[in-house]
Structure formats: structure tokens, C-alpha cells
Design a protein around this motif. Structure first.
Motif, PDB file in Angstrom:
ATOM      1  N   PRO A  20      -2.327  34.413  -9.762  1.00 23.07           N
ATOM      2  CA  PRO A  20      -1.658  35.465  -8.991  1.00 23.07           C
ATOM      3  C   PRO A  20      -0.797  36.331  -9.900  1.00 23.07           C
ATOM      4  CG  PRO A  20      -0.558  33.365  -8.654  1.00 23.07           C
ATOM      5  CD  PRO A  20      -1.778  33.085  -9.488  1.00 23.07           C
ATOM      6  N   GLY A  21      -0.521  37.529  -9.456  1.00 19.45           N
ATOM      7  CA  GLY A  21       0.351  38.426 -10.204  1.00 19.45           C
ATOM      8  C   GLY A  21       1.799  37.979 -10.123  1.00 19.45           C
ATOM      9  N   THR A  52      -1.870  42.501 -10.171  1.00 22.69           N
ATOM     10  CA  THR A  52      -1.840  41.776  -8.897  1.00 22.69           C
ATOM     11  C   THR A  52      -2.517  40.415  -8.997  1.00 22.69           C
ATOM     12  OG1 THR A  52      -3.861  42.884  -8.171  1.00 22.69           O
ATOM     13  CG2 THR A  52      -1.756  43.895  -7.544  1.00 22.69           C
ATOM     14  N   SER A  53      -3.467  40.278  -9.933  1.00 20.87           N
ATOM     15  CA  SER A  53      -4.101  38.990 -10.188  1.00 20.87           C
ATOM     16  C   SER A  53      -4.836  39.065 -11.522  1.00 20.87           C
ATOM     17  CB  SER A  53      -5.072  38.610  -9.068  1.00 20.87           C
ATOM     18  OG  SER A  53      -6.184  39.483  -9.055  1.00 20.87           O
ATOM     19  N   THR A  73      -8.309  32.145 -10.704  1.00 18.11           N
ATOM     20  CA  THR A  73      -7.575  33.369 -10.419  1.00 18.11           C
ATOM     21  C   THR A  73      -6.085  33.066 -10.430  1.00 18.11           C
ATOM     22  OG1 THR A  73      -9.389  34.230  -9.070  1.00 18.11           O
ATOM     23  CG2 THR A  73      -7.231  35.252  -8.781  1.00 18.11           C
ATOM     24  N   ASN A 114      -8.237  37.156 -13.404  1.00 20.74           N
ATOM     25  CA  ASN A 114      -9.348  36.214 -13.341  1.00 20.74           C
ATOM     26  C   ASN A 114      -9.616  35.666 -14.735  1.00 20.74           C
ATOM     27  OD1 ASN A 114      -9.778  36.682 -10.593  1.00 20.74           O
ATOM     28  ND2 ASN A 114     -10.959  38.497 -11.064  1.00 20.74           N
TER      29      ASN A 114
END
Length: 52
Positions: free
Chosen positions: A12-13, A20-21, A10, A23
Motif C-alpha cells: 500500500p502507499g 498509492t500502491s 502489492t 506491485n
């Protein structure tokens, strides 16, 4: 972020981004590593399979 094996990651943004993120799943790390290091001179985004 460093990817070192197959699996889910994942990211992060970024500040000011609507994302926002993110995957990412790596299914064949060894093949990806060989491709990026030895044979691939384009953009990494070209080898991603993006699904919604």
C-alpha cells in the motif's frame, strides 16, 4: 508486509505520498532470502529490477 514465497505482492502507499500502491514480483524467493540473510550488507533496493 512479509514475503514468504515467489509471486506478486502489492504494497500500500503511504499517507501524503503520490504513490498509492507498489506491485512487487518475487521470482526466486529462496535466492533472495539467502542473499539478504547471508551475503548482502547493502540496501535491498540495490537488488531490485525496477520497470515502469
Amino acid at each position: 508486509m512479509t514475503v514468504t514465497a515467489d509471486g506478486d505482492y502489492t504494497l500500500p502507499g503511504f499517507a501524503g505520498s503520490a504513490v498509492t500502491s507498489l506491485n512487487v514480483r518475487v521470482n526466486d524467493y529462496a535466492a533472495l532470502l539467502d542473499l539478504v540473510r547471508d551475503q548482502y550488507y547493502g540496501r535491498l533496493v540495490d537488488v531490485l529490477d525496477v520497470r515502469g
